[in-house]
Design an enzyme around this catalytic site. Structure first.
Site, PDB file in Angstrom:
ATOM      1  N   SER A  34      39.335  42.254  34.552  1.00 50.95           N
ATOM      2  CA  SER A  34      37.981  42.796  34.408  1.00 50.95           C
ATOM      3  C   SER A  34      37.056  42.309  35.519  1.00 50.95           C
ATOM      4  O   SER A  34      36.193  43.068  35.985  1.00 50.95           O
ATOM      5  CB  SER A  34      37.419  42.427  33.027  1.00 50.95           C
ATOM      6  N   ASP A  85      40.464  37.596  43.595  1.00 53.96           N
ATOM      7  CA  ASP A  85      41.049  37.783  42.264  1.00 53.96           C
ATOM      8  C   ASP A  85      40.354  36.869  41.258  1.00 53.96           C
ATOM      9  O   ASP A  85      39.740  35.856  41.638  1.00 53.96           O
ATOM     10  CB  ASP A  85      42.556  37.480  42.315  1.00 53.96           C
ATOM     11  N   GLY A  86      40.486  37.195  40.010  1.00 54.55           N
ATOM     12  CA  GLY A  86      39.955  36.376  38.934  1.00 54.55           C
ATOM     13  C   GLY A  86      40.943  35.307  38.507  1.00 54.55           C
ATOM     14  O   GLY A  86      41.979  35.093  39.149  1.00 54.55           O
ATOM     15  N   ALA A  87      40.612  34.611  37.419  1.00 55.94           N
ATOM     16  CA  ALA A  87      41.508  33.588  36.860  1.00 55.94           C
ATOM     17  C   ALA A  87      41.227  33.456  35.376  1.00 55.94           C
ATOM     18  O   ALA A  87      40.141  33.798  34.907  1.00 55.94           O
ATOM     19  CB  ALA A  87      41.297  32.246  37.550  1.00 55.94           C
ATOM     20  N   GLY A  99      47.357  35.528  34.967  1.00 55.65           N
ATOM     21  CA  GLY A  99      48.383  36.339  34.315  1.00 55.65           C
ATOM     22  C   GLY A  99      48.008  36.811  32.936  1.00 55.65           C
ATOM     23  O   GLY A  99      48.832  37.409  32.247  1.00 55.65           O
ATOM     24  N   GLY A 100      46.751  36.564  32.539  1.00 51.45           N
ATOM     25  CA  GLY A 100      46.302  37.101  31.257  1.00 51.45           C
ATOM     26  C   GLY A 100      46.474  38.616  31.194  1.00 51.45           C
ATOM     27  O   GLY A 100      46.726  39.178  30.137  1.00 51.45           O
ATOM     28  N   GLY A 101      46.356  39.248  32.355  1.00 50.15           N
ATOM     29  CA  GLY A 101      46.570  40.700  32.437  1.00 50.15           C
ATOM     30  C   GLY A 101      48.005  41.073  32.756  1.00 50.15           C
ATOM     31  O   GLY A 101      48.319  42.255  32.902  1.00 50.15           O
ATOM     32  N   GLU A 107      50.313  39.277  41.929  1.00 50.87           N
ATOM     33  CA  GLU A 107      49.151  38.504  42.388  1.00 50.87           C
ATOM     34  C   GLU A 107      49.617  37.339  43.258  1.00 50.87           C
ATOM     35  O   GLU A 107      49.028  37.040  44.310  1.00 50.87           O
ATOM     36  CB  GLU A 107      48.375  37.970  41.184  1.00 50.87           C
ATOM     37  N   LYS A 125      35.459  29.688  32.765  1.00 54.30           N
ATOM     38  CA  LYS A 125      36.846  29.531  33.232  1.00 54.30           C
ATOM     39  C   LYS A 125      37.107  28.163  33.857  1.00 54.30           C
ATOM     40  O   LYS A 125      38.267  27.795  34.068  1.00 54.30           O
ATOM     41  CB  LYS A 125      37.185  30.631  34.246  1.00 54.30           C
TER      42      LYS A 125
HETATM   43  C1  5RP Z   1      45.581  39.209  35.579  1.00 53.49           C
HETATM   44  C2  5RP Z   1      44.874  37.956  35.938  1.00 53.49           C
HETATM   45  C3  5RP Z   1      43.390  37.950  35.852  1.00 53.49           C
HETATM   46  O1  5RP Z   1      42.888  37.525  37.067  1.00 53.49           O
HETATM   47  C4  5RP Z   1      42.958  37.015  34.780  1.00 53.49           C
HETATM   48  O2  5RP Z   1      43.616  37.383  33.583  1.00 53.49           O
HETATM   49  C5  5RP Z   1      41.455  37.056  34.584  1.00 53.49           C
HETATM   50  O3  5RP Z   1      41.087  38.290  34.039  1.00 53.49           O
HETATM   51  P1  5RP Z   1      39.583  38.623  33.673  1.00 53.49           P
HETATM   52  O4  5RP Z   1      38.838  38.727  34.967  1.00 53.49           O
HETATM   53  O5  5RP Z   1      39.676  39.951  32.948  1.00 53.49           O
HETATM   54  O6  5RP Z   1      39.065  37.525  32.787  1.00 53.49           O
HETATM   55  O7  5RP Z   1      45.458  36.971  36.300  1.00 53.49           O
HETATM   56  O8  5RP Z   1      46.962  39.052  35.613  1.00 53.49           O
END
Ligand code: 5RP
Length: 224
Positions: A34, A85-87, A99-101, A107, A125
């Site tokens: 997201s 990228d996010g985390a 890897g939540g997604g 990645e 986070k």
């Molecule tokens: C996806 C990820 C995302 O970066 C992680 O899950 C963070 O997601 P979000 O920005 O929705 O909190 O690693 O595989």
């Protein structure tokens, strides 16, 4: 500020960072999730400045293409100056759980090619010790039970992510109950289990820059 507003603030800060640091005509690495989606939207007005993007997932590829971004195959790309990228969790050393997604493997590959990894995250986070967020592990399907037994020996409780298949056709085990004192060693150890594709610790190759969204504004953190 709401969590969504914090995500939008760090996404805009990341687009500004890219505009200031990625040469015109270069290729931008784009993460998944997201927060990364907010970044794609913030980067869209700059798309004519860049040759294109490399996507870390099919979902990201679709969103980039929806904005008219050319999406390149990583095998056709020599260099990625910046990957954003996010985390799911990040610590002061800029080690992350991701890897939540479920996009952790792609990645990690794009991050390996990138010169600079910019992590964008809201303040929730940032943690002292990684592990409260279950550690995603991408697994070859026939090795699922073996890998789960080995992960349990390392002190975690692996749970199969039900109904989920990665972009690479594999499964995800989410490992609960960890407190990861040495992220580099644990990342390396888990990756040695036969049948593991990779795990969601990004410590061997951490982020270089963290843009952290807080009520007081976006903070920029680096290590060293
Ligand atoms: C996806 C990820 C995302 O970066 C992680 O899950 C963070 O997601 P979000 O920005 O929705 O909190 O690693 O595989």
């Amino acid at each position: 500020m709401t969590q969504d507003e914090l995500k939008q603030a760090v996404a805009q800060a990341a687009a500004d960072y890219v505009a200031a640091n990625a040469p015109a005509g270069s290729i931008i690495g784009v993460g998944t999730g997201s927060t990364a989606n907010c970044f794609i939207d913030a980067l869209a007005p700059l798309k004519d400045r860049y040759r294109g993007a490399v996507a870390s997932s099919e979902a990201t590829r679709r969103r980039l293409e929806g904005h008219g971004f050319p999406v390149l195959d990583l095998n056709d790309v020599d260099a990625i100056p910046i990957y954003v990228d996010g985390a799911d969790e990040i610590n002061a050393a800029l080690h992350m759980i991701k890897g939540g997604g479920g996009a952790l493997t792609r990645e990690k590959i794009v991050a390996a090619v990138a010169t600079t990894f910019v992590c964008i995250a809201d303040g929730s986070k940032l943690v002292a010790t990684l592990g409260r967020f279950p550690l995603p592990v991408e697994v070859i399907p026939m090795a699922r039970a073996h890998v789960a037994r080995e992960l349990a020996k390392l002190g975690g409780t692996p749970v199969l992510r039900e109904g989920f298949v990665t972009d690479n056709g594999n499964l995800i085990l989410d490992v609960k109950g960890l407190s990861i004192a040495d992220p580099v060693a644990f990342e390396t150890r888990v990756n040695q289990i036969t049948g593991v594709v990779t795990n969601g610790l990004f410590a061997v190759r951490p982020a270089d820059v963290l843009l952290l969204g807080t009520a007081a504004g976006v903070r920029t953190l680096t290590v060293g």
